[in-house]
Write an enzyme that holds these catalytic residues in place. Structure first.
Site, mmCIF file in Angstrom:
data_model
loop_
_atom_site.group_PDB
_atom_site.id
_atom_site.type_symbol
_atom_site.label_atom_id
_atom_site.label_comp_id
_atom_site.label_asym_id
_atom_site.label_seq_id
_atom_site.Cartn_x
_atom_site.Cartn_y
_atom_site.Cartn_z
ATOM 1 N N LYS C 121 22.053 50.146 60.419
ATOM 2 C CA LYS C 121 22.802 50.934 61.414
ATOM 3 C C LYS C 121 21.935 51.288 62.626
ATOM 4 O O LYS C 121 22.373 51.177 63.763
ATOM 5 C CB LYS C 121 23.290 52.256 60.785
ATOM 6 C CG LYS C 121 24.387 52.083 59.777
ATOM 7 C CD LYS C 121 25.738 52.549 60.319
ATOM 8 C CE LYS C 121 26.838 52.116 59.351
ATOM 9 N NZ LYS C 121 28.146 52.045 59.946
ATOM 10 N N LYS C 163 29.343 68.698 63.696
ATOM 11 C CA LYS C 163 29.587 68.289 62.312
ATOM 12 C C LYS C 163 28.327 68.520 61.486
ATOM 13 O O LYS C 163 27.211 68.242 61.935
ATOM 14 C CB LYS C 163 29.915 66.793 62.325
ATOM 15 C CG LYS C 163 30.664 66.295 61.113
ATOM 16 C CD LYS C 163 31.355 64.954 61.374
ATOM 17 C CE LYS C 163 30.378 63.793 61.514
ATOM 18 N NZ LYS C 163 31.058 62.502 61.628
ATOM 19 N N GLY C 169 34.465 65.727 54.457
ATOM 20 C CA GLY C 169 35.692 66.424 54.086
ATOM 21 C C GLY C 169 36.100 67.549 55.013
ATOM 22 O O GLY C 169 36.826 68.443 54.602
ATOM 23 N N GLY C 170 35.620 67.543 56.230
ATOM 24 C CA GLY C 170 36.117 68.524 57.201
ATOM 25 C C GLY C 170 35.374 69.847 57.194
ATOM 26 O O GLY C 170 35.515 70.639 58.102
ATOM 27 N N HIS C 213 41.304 51.718 65.965
ATOM 28 C CA HIS C 213 40.313 50.761 65.471
ATOM 29 C C HIS C 213 40.668 49.397 66.040
ATOM 30 O O HIS C 213 41.683 48.807 65.688
ATOM 31 C CB HIS C 213 40.342 50.735 63.942
ATOM 32 C CG HIS C 213 39.392 49.739 63.359
ATOM 33 N ND1 HIS C 213 38.268 50.096 62.643
ATOM 34 C CD2 HIS C 213 39.379 48.384 63.402
ATOM 35 C CE1 HIS C 213 37.628 49.003 62.264
ATOM 36 N NE2 HIS C 213 38.291 47.953 62.702
ATOM 37 N N HIS C 240 40.132 55.449 54.368
ATOM 38 C CA HIS C 240 39.185 54.579 55.068
ATOM 39 C C HIS C 240 39.329 53.109 54.713
ATOM 40 O O HIS C 240 38.399 52.330 54.888
ATOM 41 C CB HIS C 240 37.748 55.061 54.863
ATOM 42 C CG HIS C 240 37.577 56.477 55.300
ATOM 43 N ND1 HIS C 240 37.618 56.836 56.628
ATOM 44 C CD2 HIS C 240 37.435 57.626 54.600
ATOM 45 C CE1 HIS C 240 37.488 58.146 56.722
ATOM 46 N NE2 HIS C 240 37.381 58.654 55.504
ATOM 47 N N GLU C 280 33.438 45.606 65.383
ATOM 48 C CA GLU C 280 34.386 46.706 65.287
ATOM 49 C C GLU C 280 34.075 47.768 66.341
ATOM 50 O O GLU C 280 32.921 48.178 66.501
ATOM 51 C CB GLU C 280 34.332 47.340 63.884
ATOM 52 C CG GLU C 280 34.773 46.389 62.787
ATOM 53 C CD GLU C 280 35.029 47.088 61.452
ATOM 54 O OE1 GLU C 280 35.776 46.529 60.643
ATOM 55 O OE2 GLU C 280 34.468 48.180 61.247
ATOM 56 N N ARG C 297 30.793 38.390 58.253
ATOM 57 C CA ARG C 297 31.499 37.590 57.241
ATOM 58 C C ARG C 297 32.928 37.390 57.707
ATOM 59 O O ARG C 297 33.343 37.922 58.727
ATOM 60 C CB ARG C 297 31.512 38.335 55.916
ATOM 61 C CG ARG C 297 32.026 39.757 56.130
ATOM 62 C CD ARG C 297 32.416 40.473 54.904
ATOM 63 N NE ARG C 297 32.541 41.892 55.148
ATOM 64 C CZ ARG C 297 33.608 42.497 55.648
ATOM 65 N NH1 ARG C 297 34.671 41.793 55.969
ATOM 66 N NH2 ARG C 297 33.632 43.801 55.835
#
Lengths: 157, 499, 499, 157
Positions: C121, C163, C169-170, C213, C240, C280, C297
């Site tokens: 990442k 965040k 979970g918010g 997306h 997700h 993406e 892939r």
């Protein structure tokens, strides 16, 4: 064990052995090892032939072998009468053009018996074995339905 | 023809695969479909997949699918907005088109005038002369003195075909390649014609040595827009019925395609055509092409056009019939990829294409992505009552070879167990070196007759067949069920015809 | 990676629908396929449709489909030329890619270097910064004093998301729409974070209010050609995982599409990418887009791209792996029509998407022309051993509405009797007014939760159900046979994962 | 004739008449006329409902009604035990998180009995009828396979 089958109207004599689930089939100097695989869909048989998985659209003796049409008759001797009647039957509705034999005639396998016209084309009904003509069920000029027997033969054997 | 009327319910005045094809598009458009069936078709898909279906009763075609009054009465009873005639049957019947209009129903097809004009060989050829669409040069008159015929022959040019007017089947037919042979051949042709038909009148025509059948799909709306959807090549035929159709053709240059297509659009525009139609041409090796006829209906082979254009011709037919403008312009249309269709017939190609009958035990199914247009399910009976075409199998690929290979694989998945088909013969065509090269002339089947014959099983195949025979008895028990039915159908019906 | 080596036999190192998908293309290309199976899959299509199939034995995934040594050994034993990893499993495993190369086999996929880089990442985000591909503005560091965070927040801009670093979970998540709220919200977020996770480190990010997306399909050969195959929009997700994918997206302007696609090609080209890959992005309402990740892939949703481009991505993957040049240039490619895919999962959408299991009694079949990518047949068992995706259903039409209506009709034809699926839920999505309008944001499912709930039967439907109950007993007897099998599978396997 | 069926887990009482091949079904103040049509393919039932032909993917009580999933239980009373057992079974392999009842408890229909975790989600096993808890087969923390019975209930009726 020697076995016979009629494959695409040709009698084929082969040698059959079993080793567990595996079948060994020999024809002439060639041999294959075959095994039945599970079925995915009705009407398609999967076999393992010498380690290669193959599938055959196949049901009740009729099917495909790769690109070729296939007709396998395993009990052709026992049910010879029934099988042979099949080919003495009008393939479709039509008109009898010619009756080439008479009651009592000795006919050879492949000999023409009756010529009929159907769908504007001529079609010849032939003897599938050497036999004696027992009965001729229609005369020239008759209109016949499809699937009806035209001639009765009696096996010479 | 009514303009701007929304179609909510259609009567399908046809049967089999084309009825199922129309049902599919209607279902996607939210349009209800009423179909027709005869008692022997009670368990056929075109009957059961419709929202409503009406039993036409027993009788020959004139009493059932060709019974105009009965069909109109059903249309009115079921309160339909429009009638789709499919192909064959009443699809090019101008009287029916007028009857539909008189009853204030929409016919999903061209006008009665369009049908009348194009159904009249002489009038339509005269029209082509007027608007400059090429016709096969020829003389078809009664004047027969040799000197006059020789002058006509000179106008037509070589190679020349002399043919008995009354003739058929090659008798009284002579090809002239050299003017010095003309007298001899003419005399021979006349002599043969007299002997064979008792009439020695001959006609003269340009002899097309390497003909291909090329047709252009046109589509026209009621607002005067006329477009073409490119060509289909349908050269491979047997007994004058098409067997293999594809788009694009292997031989059209962009220039030739444009020219043939523009001529087609000119015809459609000139006669104020409405709906989907097809201009059939014969194409010679040198790029000359000649108008044959116009089919004023949806064609059997329309799926190949649907694949290469991405359009749904049935939906377009309905949109046009509703009075809507076509949702594109010519420049928006593109012919992408390659599509091939084969027609699966119930017939025996190894026995002079004799039609076959039987109960379909197993149609099969493919793991590939070919399209099967079919109006039968396992257990249905193939009889002589209707057309021997069982189904159409259509492949689409990035190019011709891709489409060809897909089609070959799919043909191995559809055995149509229970009835003899031309499936294996189609495979022989698709694998023939000349087909692969695109050398598809209309006499392909007779030219390569020797190569297209029955191929016996190899020794290895025989052993596999033995293995199948021994091992499949258990697998057989899970085979598809077939419903044996009694054949209640009388002899000598007419057939729905189409090409 | 070997160049210009013809692939004659492939080992498919995967299972289910993607294995069947690859078999189909290979069959059309004349390439043999070796597949793998575990004992419970002995009667699964991916086992039986291959030319050869090898039993991996019992055991968890690490011992079977993820067992690199075993897979390489099978590849060598069966003398394959190449390995196709599918998606999930070993498809993005750089170590496996190196092992394949070491054994002088071709991996049908990108290089190990491509996988390593894009699997990291941090490194991949750094690369995007270097080559100027936009990333979501944010601060992910450890320095947490309020003044410093405020300065970072100002750089990021409003709306802003605070965040908890440790979070999920918010909890500890706050949106700031006004700078005056910043102090209060930061304090609240830190307090919540400390309470919930015992750690008050927060991160700051631009808050995307209306995210979609969007992903770009790229394809690269070994000769340095890098092209894009346009976008897919996959905004509609649950837990997700994607549920509905389409191409084109309803919102991309030609300019935006070109910009996002060009960025994707730049990435592929910059890293010397090989094969099929997907970039993406997250797209905001104002047309801003941000790089999320690259999938190195074939994607589950590749069929929508195949429909709109007319290409076969698996065939292209194989051609590229053989060292061939891509058979087109960017300007030859066109995005025509509209394709929509839905994923059928074995799950209960009305009960928190709880996965379901069972034996499939009847998958169903369609009379429409949708594509069903599936790796199951009637009688197969759906267990927790593998991914709960049962199949993908893909429609293609002239436009979005046409494709949507086709998909709705087809979904009514696939009951998947025997296992609870999300089929009905997918229909609710496809018929939702906001879906029809193209308002497909990533939080679609939660936003319209109220509309997507279970719809009870109407009185008339109940009566029809009663009629079915009374009348179908005879019809039932001809229902599909199912093979009941014993579940021999132990608890707690890993799952093949993919998105 | 009054009849009962359970449709999508809801008992539905309707009035049934027969006129030749036609079934007349009344529910409340509504009525339909239904007839069975021939079958095209296994697993799809064709009915004529008030003159309209409709098809339903349907086999052994399970199927689709247009867009909706359908479960029809015609013999739900006789086989009540069996049906109800179905819902006292673990839906898939998982772990028992909570046991909410004890042996001998009287539970109402819909009352939660056991909470289990499977596939990282909680799933609650509920009583499908008013009953007495006969036996609890697992305790909290147990790992269970899919498809095993977790609780035994005894009908109060």
């Amino acid at each position: 064990m020697k076995k016979k089958m009629r494959i695409n109207n040709e009698v084929c004599e082969f040698d059959l052995k079993k080793e567990g689930q595996t079948l060994i089939i020999a024809l002439g100097d060639q041999e294959i090892r075959a095994q039945l695989l599970p079925t995915l869909t009705p009407g398609v048989v999967h076999l393992d032939i010498d380690g290669r998985q193959m599938r055959f659209p196949y049901a009740h003796g009729k099917g495909l072998l790769g690109e070729k049409d296939l007709l396998v008759e395993t009990k052709f001797r026992k049910s010879a009468k029934h099988e042979e009647e099949g080919s003495l039957v009008s393939p479709m509705p039509g008109k009898i053009l010619q009756v080439l034999v008479q009651k009592g005639d000795q006919v050879a396998a492949g000999e023409s018996l009756i010529v009929m016209e159907a769908m504007k084309m001529e079609h010849t009904i032939k003897a599938v074995m050497a036999a004696t003509v027992e009965k001729i069920l229609y005369k020239e000029g008759d209109l016949v339905d499809g699937g009806v027997q035209l001639v009765e033969l009696k096996d010479q054997a | 023809m009514s303009k701007n009327r929304t179609i909510k319910r259609i009567l399908m005045a046809n049967r089999g695969e084309i009825a199922c094809r129309v049902i599919r598009s209607c279902r996607e458009m939210g349009i209800e479909v009423v179909t027709l069936f005869t008692p022997v078709e009670a368990d056929y898909p075109h009957r059961l997949l419709a929202d409503f279906s009406v039993n036409l009763g027993d009788g020959n075609l004139a009493e059932t699918y060709l019974n105009q009054e009965k069909i109109i009465a059903i249309a009115k009873k079921y309160n339909v907005d429009a009638i789709h005639p499919g192909y064959g049957f009443l699809s090019e019947n101008a009287a029916f088109a007028r009857l539909v209009a008189k009853n204030e129903l929409i016919l999903i097809g061209p006008t009665a005038e369009n049908m009348t004009l194009m159904g009249d060989k002489k009038a339509s050829k005269q029209l082509m002369e007027e608007i400059g669409v090429p016709l096969i040069p020829g003389y078809h008159g009664d004047k027969q003195d040799h000197e006059f015929l020789f002058q006509e022959a000179k106008k037509i040019g070589l190679p020349l075909l002399i043919k008995a007017s009354a003739g058929g089947g090659g008798k009284g037919m002579r090809v002239v390649n050299d003017w010095e042979q003309f007298e001899t051949e003419l005399a021979a042709a006349k002599r043969e014609a007299m002997n064979a038909f008792g009439d020695d009148i001959v006609l003269l025509e340009r002899y097309i040595t390497s003909p291909r059948h090329i047709e252009i799909q046109v589509i026209s709306d009621q607002l005067g827009n006329h477009y073409h959807l490119f060509e289909r090549e349908c050269s491979i035929q047997r007994r004058h019925q098409k067997m293999v159709e594809e788009s694009p053709s292997s031989v059209l240059t962009p220039e030739l395609r444009e020219k043939m297509a523009q001529d087609a659009v000119t015809i459609a525009s000139h006669i104020n055509y409405v709906g989907a139609g097809t201009i059939e041409y014969i194409l010679d090796l040198d790029g000359s092409y000649y108008f044959l006829e116009m089919n004023t209906r949806l064609q059997v082979e329309h799926p190949v056009t649907e694949f290469v254009t991405g359009l749904d011709l049935v939906k377009l037919q309905i949109q046009v019939a509703q009075g809507q403008a076509l949702p594109f312009k010519q420049e928006d249309l593109r012919q992408a990829g390659h599509a091939i269709e084969v027609r699966l017939y119930a017939e025996d190609p190894d026995n002079n294409f004799l039609p076959s009958i039987g109960v379909i035990e197993s149609i099969g199914q493919t793991n590939g992505d070919c399209r099967l247009d079919i109006g039968l399910v396992n257990g249905n009976e193939v009889s002589v009552n209707f057309d021997p075409m069982l189904a159409k199998l259509i492949s689409y690929g990035v190019d011709r070879e891709d489409a060809r290979l897909k089609l070959i694989e799919a043909l191995k998945d559809y055995p149509f167990i229970g009835v003899k088909t031309n499936r294996e013969y189609l495979l022989r065509i698709l694998k023939h070196p000349e087909f692969i090269k695109g050398n598809t002339l209309t006499h392909f089947v007779s030219t390569y007759e020797g190569d297209l014959g029955h191929v016996p099983l190899t020794n290895e195949e025989k052993m596999i067949a033995c293995a199948l025979g021994v091992l499949s008895s258990s697998a057989d028990s899970s085979g598809p069920e077939t419903k044996q039915k009694v054949d209640q159908t009388p002899w000598a019906h007419l057939h729905g015809f189409r090409n």
